[in-house]
Write an enzyme that holds these catalytic residues in place. Structure first.
Site, mmCIF file in Angstrom:
data_model
loop_
_atom_site.group_PDB
_atom_site.id
_atom_site.type_symbol
_atom_site.label_atom_id
_atom_site.label_comp_id
_atom_site.label_asym_id
_atom_site.label_seq_id
_atom_site.Cartn_x
_atom_site.Cartn_y
_atom_site.Cartn_z
ATOM 1 N N ILE A 192 0.836 -1.194 0.000
ATOM 2 C CA ILE A 192 0.000 0.000 0.000
ATOM 3 C C ILE A 192 0.874 1.248 0.000
ATOM 4 C CG2 ILE A 192 -1.661 1.340 1.351
ATOM 5 C CD1 ILE A 192 -2.909 -1.258 2.254
ATOM 6 N N ALA A 198 -5.024 -0.922 7.665
ATOM 7 C CA ALA A 198 -3.637 -1.177 7.281
ATOM 8 C C ALA A 198 -2.798 0.072 7.528
ATOM 9 C CB ALA A 198 -3.561 -1.573 5.809
ATOM 10 N N ALA A 199 -1.560 -0.132 7.957
ATOM 11 C CA ALA A 199 -0.664 0.999 8.215
ATOM 12 C C ALA A 199 0.753 0.477 8.398
ATOM 13 C CB ALA A 199 -1.092 1.755 9.472
ATOM 14 N N ARG A 200 1.701 1.386 8.267
ATOM 15 C CA ARG A 200 3.057 1.077 8.732
ATOM 16 C C ARG A 200 3.028 1.330 10.225
ATOM 17 N NH1 ARG A 200 8.550 3.205 9.536
ATOM 18 N NH2 ARG A 200 10.032 1.670 8.722
ATOM 19 N N TYR A 250 5.620 8.537 13.474
ATOM 20 C CA TYR A 250 4.379 7.777 13.305
ATOM 21 C C TYR A 250 3.167 8.659 13.577
ATOM 22 C CZ TYR A 250 0.732 4.318 14.268
ATOM 23 O OH TYR A 250 -0.434 3.605 14.274
ATOM 24 N N GLY A 286 7.287 -15.404 36.304
ATOM 25 C CA GLY A 286 7.490 -15.060 37.698
ATOM 26 C C GLY A 286 8.659 -14.131 37.940
#
Length: 312
Positions: A48, A68-70, A139, A188
């Protein structure tokens, strides 16, 4: 019947959304994927970006859900991260949206990120959907630029736009830092996070999927920006204890003062990690709930329990 085209159907959010849409009534779902076996309900479109051809997948579609995305990468090693994010998250999104307009799509639902608002809030001062955006990384900037392009396109055309910004999403099959935290509790491992009094908003995958589906046809969603969330804000300490209860294993937490942890993280060059663990990030979902007549169907406790019920 509403015909929906979904991108990102193989991702964490997309796969959960696809499962709900396929099982629902009154919906015909078509997925646009990068690669895969072609079928009437699945179209391979390749990577894309600004040159992707979505025409076959968009034929007869009423609503596009663009998941959809990076994705956000903590330690991006490319020379120009913003340029890489823009190729997919901005150019790819707006290319799809313009083709959707040409195909007669009536609504475009875009999955964005709370990073558009910013990285942190003061306790008791949450982000709101209509705040002035203040992204701090590549981003977040790319998601904001995509939002701005979609808003302009909606103003110039008949296609409605819906933007959903989500904080950290958790659920069955989650990866990244949340998955790492689960592994530490499962083993743990003692963690120095027993005295953290921050406030974080999260969204369980069940709540996010329910919200997205609400936005498909709900009239009041048109041309709005919404924040997603569980409607409960919890501290890192409470979250770790909640994960432990959900998996039936106590979280071994040592009460180390947050200031000391912050100092240590700064000396080690891990300030970003410290912010996620020690800082606050709250979202106010009142607009989402009121305008959409919606409320999160699952509490945080239920959402965490579902993480492990489905994997057993």
């Amino acid at each position: 019947m509403t015909k929906i085209m979904l991108t990102g159907a193989n991702g964490f959010v997309g796969s959960a959304l696809k499962a709900e849409l396929v099982s629902g009534s009154g919906i015909h779902l078509v997925t646009a994927v990068r690669r895969g076996r072609k079928s009437p309900d699945c179209v391979a479109v390749g990577n894309i970006d600004g040159g992707t051809d979505f025409s076959e997948a968009l034929a007869g579609v009423d609503v596009v859900i663009h998941a959809a995305a990076r994705a956000h990468i903590m330690r991006d090693e490319v020379d120009d991260p913003l340029a890489e994010y823009r190729k997919v998250n901005v150019e790819g999104t707006l290319n799809l949206a313009r083709q959707a307009v040409s195909a007669g799509v009536r609504r475009f639902v875009f999955l964005s990120s709370i990073k558009v608002n910013g990285e942190a809030t003061a306790p008791g001062n949450p982000f709101h959907a209509d705040d002035v955006p203040s992204p701090e990384d590549a981003y977040g900037i790319s998601k904001l630029e995509a939002e701005q392009g979609l808003i302009l396109l909606a103003a110039e055309t008949d296609m409605e736009m819906v933007i959903i910004r989500s904080p950290l999403v958790y659920g069955p099959g989650v990866k990244g830092n949340f998955a790492s935290m689960i592994k530490l509790i499962e083993r743990g491992v003692p963690l120095p996070l027993g005295a953290i009094y921050n406030k974080r908003s999260l969204v369980g995958i069940g709540n996010l999927v329910d919200l997205i589906i609400r936005c498909i046809n709900y009239p009041a969603a048109a041309n709005q920006v919404f924040l997603a969330g569980d409607g409960e804000d919890i501290s890192t300490t409470e979250l770790l204890r909640g994960v432990g209860r959900a998996m039936g294993k106590p979280a071994r937490l040592i009460p180390v003062p947050a200031g000391l942890l912050q100092l240590g993280a700064t000396l080690l060059g891990r300030k970003a990690m410290a912010q996620r663990l020690l800082g606050s990030l709250q979202v106010d979902i009142s607009k989402t709930c009121e305008l959409l007549d919606w409320k999160p169907p699952y509490t945080v406790e239920e959402g965490l329990r579902r993480c492990f019920e489905r994997s057993n």
